[in-house]
Design an enzyme around this catalytic site. Structure first.
Site, PDB file in Angstrom:
ATOM      1  N   ASP A 111      18.526 -15.841  45.567  1.00 54.48           N
ATOM      2  CA  ASP A 111      17.770 -16.552  46.590  1.00 54.48           C
ATOM      3  C   ASP A 111      18.124 -16.138  48.015  1.00 54.48           C
ATOM      4  O   ASP A 111      19.221 -15.625  48.281  1.00 54.48           O
ATOM      5  CB  ASP A 111      18.015 -18.063  46.467  1.00 54.48           C
ATOM      6  CG  ASP A 111      17.265 -18.695  45.318  1.00 54.48           C
ATOM      7  OD1 ASP A 111      16.776 -17.952  44.446  1.00 54.48           O
ATOM      8  OD2 ASP A 111      17.175 -19.937  45.280  1.00 54.48           O
ATOM      9  N   HIS A 259      22.820 -16.129  45.142  1.00 54.79           N
ATOM     10  CA  HIS A 259      22.231 -15.827  46.456  1.00 54.79           C
ATOM     11  C   HIS A 259      22.610 -14.422  46.918  1.00 54.79           C
ATOM     12  O   HIS A 259      23.778 -14.032  46.835  1.00 54.79           O
ATOM     13  CB  HIS A 259      22.706 -16.841  47.504  1.00 54.79           C
ATOM     14  CG  HIS A 259      22.257 -18.249  47.237  1.00 54.79           C
ATOM     15  ND1 HIS A 259      22.881 -19.072  46.331  1.00 54.79           N
ATOM     16  CD2 HIS A 259      21.232 -18.964  47.770  1.00 54.79           C
ATOM     17  CE1 HIS A 259      22.269 -20.244  46.304  1.00 54.79           C
ATOM     18  NE2 HIS A 259      21.259 -20.208  47.161  1.00 54.79           N
TER      19      HIS A 259
END
Length: 291
Positions: A111, A259
């Site tokens: 992400d 992430h």
């Protein structure tokens, strides 16, 4: 011996009358069995009532949003079989010559990118490990880094719309705001990628609403949740990140949230260097979320 002197016992002076009285009192206590705190021994007793046993430490459960999907079998020709149904046969392309005939598929999702520092490093690692992932992109980040978006697509990974501003409270905002967050990001990602398929929408922080799901679906995107939250954004250290993900995967989680953007991702990168080979060794393969 002087009649007026008291006898001595072990160096202690007592009178005969006093001695007789004390002996009588001691005999009485022994006969009646009365002592300290109601015990027959005359000694303090530890309270034998046992405290309630401590509750066992709860196992960490996989974190999920209101949406969770199965994982497609890795490799070409995947029909979107669900890992939760025990399917996912075939090691898929790129798992090495020693790959087993049957492996449980996982989906790695990343992400908040693309990030000019960390996304290239992650892509290099994924290419080295021959693993595919889904990149959930922030609209302005995609607009600033179109070459990275194109590289993600060119190397066989998938794209996901992760909104414009990562507003984790957008589920409390008007539908018009939610629509703008989703669709403005989609336009930026589409332009940066050159029109590559944008198969998923992931709400920031899992802030899905019925309306946002409909907006995504109407524009060809399936809401994408997660079932294994690495908590890497907390920066707990690479070793902790690895342990957190492996435990949740062992408990049945299949979609991993990590992430590649949004800050310093050195710990995430270090964790991936260890995590991917370990998960392969544990009998897992990497595919995509159902689309």
């Amino acid at each position: 011996m002087d009649k007026n002197r008291s006898p001595r016992i072990s160096g202690i002076a007592v009178t005969v009358g006093t001695t007789t009285t004390l002996l009588g009192l001691l005999l009485g206590l022994l006969v009646h069995g009365t002592g300290y705190a109601g015990t027959s021994t005359g000694l303090p007793q530890r309270d034998t009532a046992t405290a309630p046993p401590a509750e066992p430490k709860k196992k960490r459960k996989p974190v999920a949003t209101s949406i969770s999907h199965g994982v497609q079998k890795p490799g070409p020709g995947s029909a979107g079989e669900s890992a939760e149904k025990g399917e996912g046969k075939g090691a898929g392309r790129g798992e090495g010559k020693g790959a087993e005939k049957s492996r449980t598929p996982l989906a790695l999702t990343l992400d908040d990118g693309p990030d000019p520092t960390w996304t290239p490093k992650v892509l290099d690692l994924l290419r080295q490990e021959r693993v595919k992932a889904t990149f959930c992109l922030i609209g302005p980040n995609a607009e600033r880094n179109p070459d990275l978006v194109k590289r993600i697509v060119a190397e066989g990974h998938r794209l996901c719309d992760h909104s414009m501003h990562h507003d984790t409270g957008m589920d409390q905002k008007p539908v018009s705001y939610q629509s703008k967050e989703i669709l403005d990001a989609k336009r930026m990602i589409d332009k940066a990628s050159g029109g590559a398929p944008l198969r998923y929408y992931r709400a920031p922080g899992g802030a899905f609403t019925p309306e946002s799901r409909k907006i995504a679906a109407k524009n060809g995107m399936r809401p994408l949740g997660w079932t294994a939250d690495s908590d890497d954004w907390r920066l707990p250290g690479a070793e902790t990140i690895v342990g957190t993900v492996r435990q949740q995967v062992a408990d049945g989680a299949r979609i991993i949230l990590m992430h590649d953007g949004g800050g310093d991702r050195s710990e995430t990168y270090a964790a991936l260097e260890t995590l991917i080979p370990q998960l392969k060794q544990d009998g897992y393969a990497f595919g995509f979320p159902e689309a």
